[in-house]
Design a protein around this motif. Structure first.
Motif, short mmCIF file in Angstrom:
data_model
loop_
_atom_site.label_atom_id
_atom_site.label_comp_id
_atom_site.label_asym_id
_atom_site.label_seq_id
_atom_site.Cartn_x
_atom_site.Cartn_y
_atom_site.Cartn_z
N HIS A 1 0.74 -1.26 -0.02
CA HIS A 1 -0.02 0.08 0.08
C HIS A 1 0.79 1.37 0.02
O HIS A 1 0.17 2.43 0.34
N ASN A 2 2.14 1.19 -0.28
CA ASN A 2 2.87 2.49 -0.50
C ASN A 2 2.99 3.10 0.81
O ASN A 2 2.95 4.37 0.62
N ILE A 3 3.50 2.34 2.02
CA ILE A 3 3.40 3.02 3.29
C ILE A 3 4.97 3.17 3.48
O ILE A 3 5.45 2.15 3.63
N GLU A 4 5.25 4.18 3.97
CA GLU A 4 6.72 4.48 4.21
C GLU A 4 6.87 4.03 5.66
O GLU A 4 6.40 4.43 6.78
N LEU A 5 7.99 3.12 5.84
CA LEU A 5 8.35 2.56 7.25
C LEU A 5 9.36 3.37 7.71
O LEU A 5 10.55 3.66 7.11
N LEU A 6 9.29 4.18 8.77
CA LEU A 6 10.41 5.18 9.31
C LEU A 6 11.10 4.22 10.20
O LEU A 6 12.37 4.56 10.24
#
Length: 96
Positions: free
Chosen positions: A46-51
């Motif tokens: 889902h194109n979520i950025e993992l910080l």
């Protein structure tokens, strides 16, 4: 110079160029194959950025895991339903 010694540091909640805001997940994730697979697959699909991703104690199977992600507001409900994690805004630091 400020007249008060109280300082409140709030995290930057402005969306990035993709409309994602920073959120933290401090409950619902565990260091098990099932939990981490659901979490990582959902983030990647889902194109979520993992910080950041931090286990509480990596020596113990099933330990608590906290994560920081950058996610679109309309994806939050699906994230919580799929991964079992509960998202919340980053903490505010208040210096007295």
């Amino acid at each position: 110079m400020p007249t008060s010694l109280n300082t409140i540091i709030k995290p930057d909640m402005t969306p990035d160029v993709y409309g994602r805001i920073p959120m933290v997940c401090e409950s619902g994730l565990a260091m098990t194959k099932a939990s981490m697979t659901r979490f990582i697959m959902h983030v990647l699909k889902h194109n979520i950025e993992l910080l950041s991703l931090h286990p509480f104690n990596a020596n113990y199977h099933g330990c608590h895991v906290s994560a920081a992600v950058r996610i679109k507001p309309d994806q939050i409900a699906a994230f919580e339903a799929e991964t079992g994690g509960k998202l919340q805004e980053p903490a505010t630091l208040n210096l007295n």
